[in-house]
Enzyme design. Sequence first.
Site, PDB file in Angstrom:
ATOM      1  N   HIS A   1      -5.630   2.875   1.501  1.00 40.27           N
ATOM      2  CA  HIS A   1      -4.571   3.851   1.960  1.00 40.27           C
ATOM      3  C   HIS A   1      -5.517   4.852   3.205  1.00 40.27           C
ATOM      4  O   HIS A   1      -4.852   5.120   3.945  1.00 40.27           O
ATOM      5  CB  HIS A   1      -4.902   5.066   0.881  1.00 40.27           C
TER       6      HIS A   1
ATOM      7  N   ASP B   1       0.588  -1.188  -0.307  1.00 42.31           N
ATOM      8  CA  ASP B   1       0.115  -0.216  -0.049  1.00 42.31           C
ATOM      9  C   ASP B   1       0.624   1.487   0.483  1.00 42.31           C
ATOM     10  O   ASP B   1       1.682   1.656   0.494  1.00 42.31           O
ATOM     11  CB  ASP B   1      -0.929   0.143   1.109  1.00 42.31           C
ATOM     12  N   HIS B   2       1.238   1.718  -1.061  1.00 41.01           N
ATOM     13  CA  HIS B   2       2.123   2.770  -1.392  1.00 41.01           C
ATOM     14  C   HIS B   2       1.439   4.117  -0.094  1.00 41.01           C
ATOM     15  O   HIS B   2       3.175   4.748   0.180  1.00 41.01           O
ATOM     16  CB  HIS B   2       2.663   3.736  -2.334  1.00 41.01           C
TER      17      HIS B   2
END
Length: 525
Positions: A275, A212-213
């Site tokens: 996010h 999950d960036h």
Amino acid sequence: MTFPQEEPIMTLSTNPLREGLRQHLTPEPCIMVIFGATGDLTRRKLVPALYHLALENLLPSGFSVLGFARRPWSHEHFREQMQEGVSQFSRNQPINPKVWESFSEGLFYLASSFDDADGYRNLREALEKIDRERDTNGNRVFYLATPPSAYAKIIAQIGQAGLAGTSSGRHGRGGWTRIIVEKPFGRDLVTAQELNRQLAEVFQEDQIYRIDHYLGKETVQNILVFRFANGIFEPLWNRRYIDHIQITASESIGVEGRGTYYEEAGTLRDMVQNHIFQLLSLVAMEPPAAFDATAVRDEKVKVLRAIRPISPDEVEEYTVRGQYDAGSISGRLLPRYREERGVSADSLTETFVALKLVIDNWRWAGVPFYLRSGKALPKRNTEIAIQFKSVPHMLFTNTATSRVEPNILALRIQPNEGISLKFSAKMPSPTVQMQSVNMDFGYGTSFGIDPPEAYERLLLDCMLGDSTLFTRRDEVETAWALLTSILEGWQLYPPQDFPNYEAGTWGPKAAHEWIARDGRRWRRL
Ligand code: BG6
């Protein structure tokens, strides 16, 4: 108000932090196999991030990338394409020719479809050849950067080709194997469980890195440092002092050519499940006993489990959906969502969502969390705002100030990364007049170096075998369990008013009325 700069500004080359990183954080030599290497993610994010690690001398010697995809590219063509990507998307321009030359010597390409067993036999041979020529010792990272529909085939083929290895390697028989899985990780609880099951058939959990960036963003990691390395905030971080918390992730772009993907996703799946839930769990979790993958993720899962489920019948009460109409954002005209390529003319996909969550535990009882995210809003802005309770008794009633603003601690995730604390101050005047002012910390002014791109940190962590910043199986499934029931409710009660907000405005009117019914309002960003 700004705090004076006490420490000298550091540059990349003199930064002792980076020097320390270099000594302690160089991973073992390895090969990264990117499935779907001809796609956008590889040239926009992955290879620029790897190049930047090379630039900072953080990659191990012999580090290699093996692109795996259908198009019949040669090694040379792959290198050219990647160079173009780096020239366009790297945060460090222009390309350093020396670093690029040595980095690109380690770029290779293998053409195959994802379900062809021969392709995986060739893959094995190619990996063994690189191991021999570049001393990569059998250490591999597989990266799933394809559309999710290909994941199951690739995972199964890796297993059948005997390439899954183990997390620590077999004595005398080569090194470790890890796999990074890109989002979206499933589209509801059942599909996420199915993907977890497919992965678990071939890999052990400690080999699996669900990316999950947002967790790779400096400001997101700083949430834990801010909370747990400072004595003054944690005593206030609970229902006694906090009125409510708002998490906003707004984007000023539309779907930008990704209409086909977005139609299947929508904002809840695209931004909230991953996010925004990560931001929520970092802000709301209990202090972990240690800063390691197990302790941190245990606490994140615990808080997700404490979120009160929203049943399909309650969606009207706890959620607001929106879809953008044509409009203009900073002078740029945007067509309505339903006119985007790949989008159906009567689409019911949401491009905006607002959500109220309640966490049933001692710390957060009675403190609502309001989340909102959307496309085509006036600004790109991600922040977490902690709004404190008002004073129990206001002394300054007969003053010229009509309204006293509450204290707000805002963690600015992006852009203009930093943290600010809003409080009331007396304006210089013979009478008591108050005004809200800000104490402000900005990353740019305090540290003077560019924060690394999220993917740089995450790729490095995976190569180092540190999964703290990746999501665990139970974490993903807990998040999906909560959201799947909302998705079911939305199916039961389809929206009647789409499109319901103009591009360039802060979402549907209903989202403002909804929060106002709780006696609160969205922060102006
Ligand atoms: C991605 C979503 O995961 O995150 C995109 O698929 C979104 O729709 C993006 O634009 C936002 O990421 P960032 O880093 O720009 O906030």
